[in-house]
Design a protein around this motif. Sequence first.
Motif, PDB file in Angstrom:
ATOM      1  N   PRO A 271      -3.941 -13.044   0.758  1.00  0.00           N
ATOM      2  CA  PRO A 271      -4.760 -12.742   1.927  1.00  0.00           C
ATOM      3  C   PRO A 271      -5.839 -11.719   1.585  1.00  0.00           C
TER       4      PRO A 271
ATOM      5  N   PHE B 237     -21.929   4.772  -5.430  1.00  0.00           N
ATOM      6  CA  PHE B 237     -21.004   4.366  -4.359  1.00  0.00           C
ATOM      7  C   PHE B 237     -20.209   5.572  -3.858  1.00  0.00           C
TER       8      PHE B 237
ATOM      9  N   ARG C 201      -7.833   2.849  -1.024  1.00  0.00           N
ATOM     10  CA  ARG C 201      -7.246   1.736  -0.280  1.00  0.00           C
ATOM     11  C   ARG C 201      -8.252   0.640   0.042  1.00  0.00           C
TER      12      ARG C 201
ATOM     13  N   SER D 135      -6.452   7.362  11.163  1.00  0.00           N
ATOM     14  CA  SER D 135      -6.028   5.968  11.321  1.00  0.00           C
ATOM     15  C   SER D 135      -6.331   5.186  10.052  1.00  0.00           C
ATOM     16  N   PRO D 136      -5.526   4.156   9.775  1.00  0.00           N
ATOM     17  CA  PRO D 136      -5.691   3.433   8.514  1.00  0.00           C
ATOM     18  C   PRO D 136      -7.039   2.723   8.428  1.00  0.00           C
ATOM     19  N   THR D 137      -7.438   2.473   7.214  1.00  0.00           N
ATOM     20  CA  THR D 137      -8.715   1.810   6.965  1.00  0.00           C
ATOM     21  C   THR D 137      -8.527   0.330   6.687  1.00  0.00           C
ATOM     22  N   LYS D 138      -7.518   0.021   5.888  1.00  0.00           N
ATOM     23  CA  LYS D 138      -7.389  -1.356   5.423  1.00  0.00           C
ATOM     24  C   LYS D 138      -6.077  -1.954   5.889  1.00  0.00           C
ATOM     25  N   TYR D 139      -6.112  -3.207   6.294  1.00  0.00           N
ATOM     26  CA  TYR D 139      -4.910  -3.907   6.723  1.00  0.00           C
ATOM     27  C   TYR D 139      -4.681  -5.083   5.780  1.00  0.00           C
ATOM     28  N   LEU D 140      -3.640  -4.963   4.985  1.00  0.00           N
ATOM     29  CA  LEU D 140      -3.303  -6.018   4.036  1.00  0.00           C
ATOM     30  C   LEU D 140      -2.143  -6.814   4.575  1.00  0.00           C
TER      31      LEU D 140
ATOM     32  N   TYR E  46     -27.046   2.138  -2.646  1.00  0.00           N
ATOM     33  CA  TYR E  46     -26.120   3.204  -2.251  1.00  0.00           C
ATOM     34  C   TYR E  46     -26.846   4.541  -2.029  1.00  0.00           C
TER      35      TYR E  46
ATOM     36  N   PRO F 143     -15.496  -2.170  -4.931  1.00  0.00           N
ATOM     37  CA  PRO F 143     -16.856  -2.422  -4.433  1.00  0.00           C
ATOM     38  C   PRO F 143     -17.905  -2.433  -5.539  1.00  0.00           C
TER      39      PRO F 143
ATOM     40  N   LEU G 106     -20.296   8.057  -0.110  1.00  0.00           N
ATOM     41  CA  LEU G 106     -19.169   8.269   0.803  1.00  0.00           C
ATOM     42  C   LEU G 106     -18.948   9.752   1.110  1.00  0.00           C
TER      43      LEU G 106
ATOM     44  N   GLU H 237       0.814  -1.221   0.000  1.00  0.00           N
ATOM     45  CA  GLU H 237       0.000   0.000   0.000  1.00  0.00           C
ATOM     46  C   GLU H 237       0.843   1.264   0.000  1.00  0.00           C
TER      47      GLU H 237
ATOM     48  N   GLU I 256      -7.310   7.439   0.600  1.00  0.00           N
ATOM     49  CA  GLU I 256      -7.831   6.647   1.717  1.00  0.00           C
ATOM     50  C   GLU I 256      -8.958   5.722   1.240  1.00  0.00           C
TER      51      GLU I 256
ATOM     52  N   ALA J 107     -22.626   3.231   4.237  1.00  0.00           N
ATOM     53  CA  ALA J 107     -21.514   3.721   5.048  1.00  0.00           C
ATOM     54  C   ALA J 107     -20.170   3.230   4.515  1.00  0.00           C
ATOM     55  N   GLU J 108     -20.088   1.972   4.115  1.00  0.00           N
ATOM     56  CA  GLU J 108     -18.792   1.351   3.826  1.00  0.00           C
ATOM     57  C   GLU J 108     -18.567   1.063   2.351  1.00  0.00           C
ATOM     58  N   GLY J 109     -19.624   1.176   1.541  1.00  0.00           N
ATOM     59  CA  GLY J 109     -19.430   1.060   0.096  1.00  0.00           C
ATOM     60  C   GLY J 109     -19.542  -0.343  -0.462  1.00  0.00           C
ATOM     61  N   ILE J 110     -19.708  -1.348   0.383  1.00  0.00           N
ATOM     62  CA  ILE J 110     -19.823  -2.725  -0.100  1.00  0.00           C
ATOM     63  C   ILE J 110     -21.239  -3.229   0.179  1.00  0.00           C
TER      64      ILE J 110
ATOM     65  N   MET K   5      -9.599  11.705   8.191  1.00  0.00           N
ATOM     66  CA  MET K   5      -9.394  10.348   8.679  1.00  0.00           C
ATOM     67  C   MET K   5      -7.901  10.117   8.894  1.00  0.00           C
TER      68      MET K   5
ATOM     69  N   TYR L  14     -13.948  -5.485   9.794  1.00  0.00           N
ATOM     70  CA  TYR L  14     -14.486  -6.639   9.079  1.00  0.00           C
ATOM     71  C   TYR L  14     -13.449  -7.243   8.150  1.00  0.00           C
TER      72      TYR L  14
ATOM     73  N   ARG M  98     -16.491   4.525   8.860  1.00  0.00           N
ATOM     74  CA  ARG M  98     -17.716   5.264   8.525  1.00  0.00           C
ATOM     75  C   ARG M  98     -18.934   4.658   9.208  1.00  0.00           C
TER      76      ARG M  98
ATOM     77  N   VAL N  11     -10.681  -4.675   7.144  1.00  0.00           N
ATOM     78  CA  VAL N  11     -11.023  -3.262   7.008  1.00  0.00           C
ATOM     79  C   VAL N  11     -11.580  -2.722   8.323  1.00  0.00           C
TER      80      VAL N  11
END
Lengths: 454, 454
Positions: B80, A147, A76, B3-8, A178, A108, A151, A11, A73, B377-380, B1, B101, B88, B84
């Motif tokens: 992996p 989407f 990501r 703090s990070p959103t996604k952890y890969l 959405y 998404p 946001l 990232e 952001e 809220a989260e787009g998915i 924002m 999640y 939001r 996330v």
Amino acid sequence: MTSPTKYLLDEARMPRAWYNIQADLPVPLPAVLHPGTLQPIGPADLAPLFPMDLILQEVSTEREIEIPQPVREIYRLWRPSPLVRAHRLEKVLQTPAKIFYKYEGVSPAGSHKPNTAVPQAFFSAQAGVKRLTTETGAGQWGSALAFAGSLFDLEVLVFQVRVSYDQKPYRRAVMETYGARCVASPSQETSYGRSVLAARPDHPGSLGIAISEAVEVAAQRDDTKYALGSVLNHVLMHQTVVGLETIEQMQMADAWPDVVVGCTGGGSNFAGIAFPYIGHALRGGQRARIVAVEPAACPSLTRGRYGYDFGDTGHMTPLVKMHTLGSSFTPPPFHAGGLRYHGMAPLVSHLRELGIIEASAYTQTQCFEAGVLFARAEGIVPAPEANHAVKGVIEEALRCRREGRAETILFNLCGHGHFDMAAYQRYFAGDLRDESYSEEELAMALAGLPSVPA
Amino acid sequence: MTSPTKYLLDEARMPRAWYNIQADLPVPLPAVLHPGTLQPIGPADLAPLFPMDLILQEVSTEREIEIPQPVREIYRLWRPSPLVRAHRLEKVLQTPAKIFYKYEGVSPAGSHKPNTAVPQAFFSAQAGVKRLTTETGAGQWGSALAFAGSLFDLEVLVFQVRVSYDQKPYRRAVMETYGARCVASPSQETSYGRSVLAARPDHPGSLGIAISEAVEVAAQRDDTKYALGSVLNHVLMHQTVVGLETIEQMQMADAWPDVVVGCTGGGSNFAGIAFPYIGHALRGGQRARIVAVEPAACPSLTRGRYGYDFGDTGHMTPLVKMHTLGSSFTPPPFHAGGLRYHGMAPLVSHLRELGIIEASAYTQTQCFEAGVLFARAEGIVPAPEANHAVKGVIEEALRCRREGRAETILFNLCGHGHFDMAAYQRYFAGDLRDESYSEEELAMALAGLPSVPA
């Protein structure tokens, strides 16, 4: 299998700027003209439709334009997207070629479209815009903008081509999920829509008509702007995040493409993968052949005329110089709805005129056949649009087999086909037809192009 | 924002072994019984149905079972998967809780199911199997197995519940795209199917009937085995790759969950996220509350009986001890087809009996409401099954708000809803009903459970 399959970018190495190919063009892009005066328009002329930040990107010749932190952001959530070596496809095709694909279906919305929907929503929200209007065919772009709008707390109003609105309700359900409002076009909500319906109450709609309606609504209200999912310079530039990532990932694979393939409708996913490579070559770096693949039933690059035309059917947009089939041209129905547009991005058209890119066209049954072969080999079902790129790649790979050349082929798999399975069903049932336009209609549409003195 | 959103997770840190919770159970799992003799069965009894490697996994008490290299190679197409932080969603809920999640919708089939489909296809191919049979409801599992089968050149025959076959043709198109053959169940291809149709020619089918048909076909031919998408120990174990990755990713976020939530049908996605955390606690490590969320219309964990029952309607499977509504119970129609099963995985049931996990149940309209809130809220857009987990998470987050507690909540977003937009449409149109079973029917189904002496 010994060599790796997937190349993931850390990232931290996600691009911090988009690449603007206007900085490297050997000949600048022809001017955009006011349809009344036929004089070049300036940023102020576009202000009713777009926020100024995007207008400035549209005309910028800076090579790099920073991706704002809030956009990065959100990127990501699905970026950097994977680059995959298609080992199994190579084996099935018995080709010495190495095939790589960049996969944008992990977003998404399931396609590359959020790459530009998100910054468009961001810059609009920054400018105090409350509402975005747009058009959509099958719904890939509309769902991406819905989407992005959700946001940034923007209202989104989507004019969806009537025939898709009725026949493909699932993308509409995504837009509504959405929070967007979706209206069948032609609609009673605009004077242009009403005029079309007055002439033909059961009009099935077209992208060109839906654009006119979305533009009309946006032009009327200060708090409302218009968002386009392809064609424009800034839209194509937002997609370059795809190719910029790919260059880094190909380096991880110690590879440089001999051929880069993308499907073309308006040109945005193609530009996304190709422009960073073209720019590299224009600046004196290693070259690659760049191949655009379009539907034989809507062949703007291979059969259209390079000239000034309107972007919409209602003639509300400025005139842009592009490969066009004529703004009155109605492509026959086929399933790659994202490629059913009469024109081509001015930047892509310009590069074609300069001889920097190649173009080819295939019928939809050829493309579905390619897509099924790909799905069985690689496990991902491509969108009908992406099947055109797959078909182009297979042709290149088979050429490599004939010629005994171990070339490296790269393409953009711009979206998954999960919303398009009805089309695959028709393909399996043998119900898909390769309908073509009539040459007479094409000639008439081309004869109707606006007359612009050289 | 900030703090990070996604952890890969770096690919190099993808788990090399699955986690087998049987190694850490304080009380061993009750035996699986032969329905005729009521005696425990051994591996040889299962050999007609499954390849021996999977049978040995089913009964193993080794803590770690190696993920074969070819399986890891295919996992890398989407693993992996991302973890996330739902910033939001937290904001919308005004909760002090931190919500994370794990997103399994990035797989080619759009759900967690390929995590087990791929190793099942691999071990079958290794054993010389030529053909796999299975059942599917809406088609999430069937399409995952079709995907996996195509990668190992296995024929795949899917018995799809008739009502889904007729009403939801798109997943079927996915299966066919991957080259699988899909048959509406009850069918004329098995003697059990023919007997059901003889009694009721228009029978809409059920998962229990489809399992019976798939088992019957597999038992008849040496080159054919049966694959199940949930319930069995080895299936749940394959899914632990989800939770093992999550533990590492949560460490990147410097977080440990106070609550882990998953939706439960047969139990596989729930086990995937929860078992590694449960094992950690059983070995003396930090504890978390573990919450299973099921549909109120098919409430095996919250309203079923814990006892021996058949896994199928035709009573061809062995007897397993589980929470069950009775193998003759027909859940009312609802859209989370993956949760419409009369029983629950023996391992999940056992943990419930031991007081190690909690369970709750919600109606489908409650769950769609939660899913739409999440999407905006989260787009998915979550699958209807996953909406149950989302609902459970929202309840926990609102509790945290009431109690002023900044707990960390983790859940498994096991799939996207792109194939299920018709259900969202019905929700928006106000056409979704919360149909329930009749208490009388449930009582009858429970009264029909096989009698097994303690």
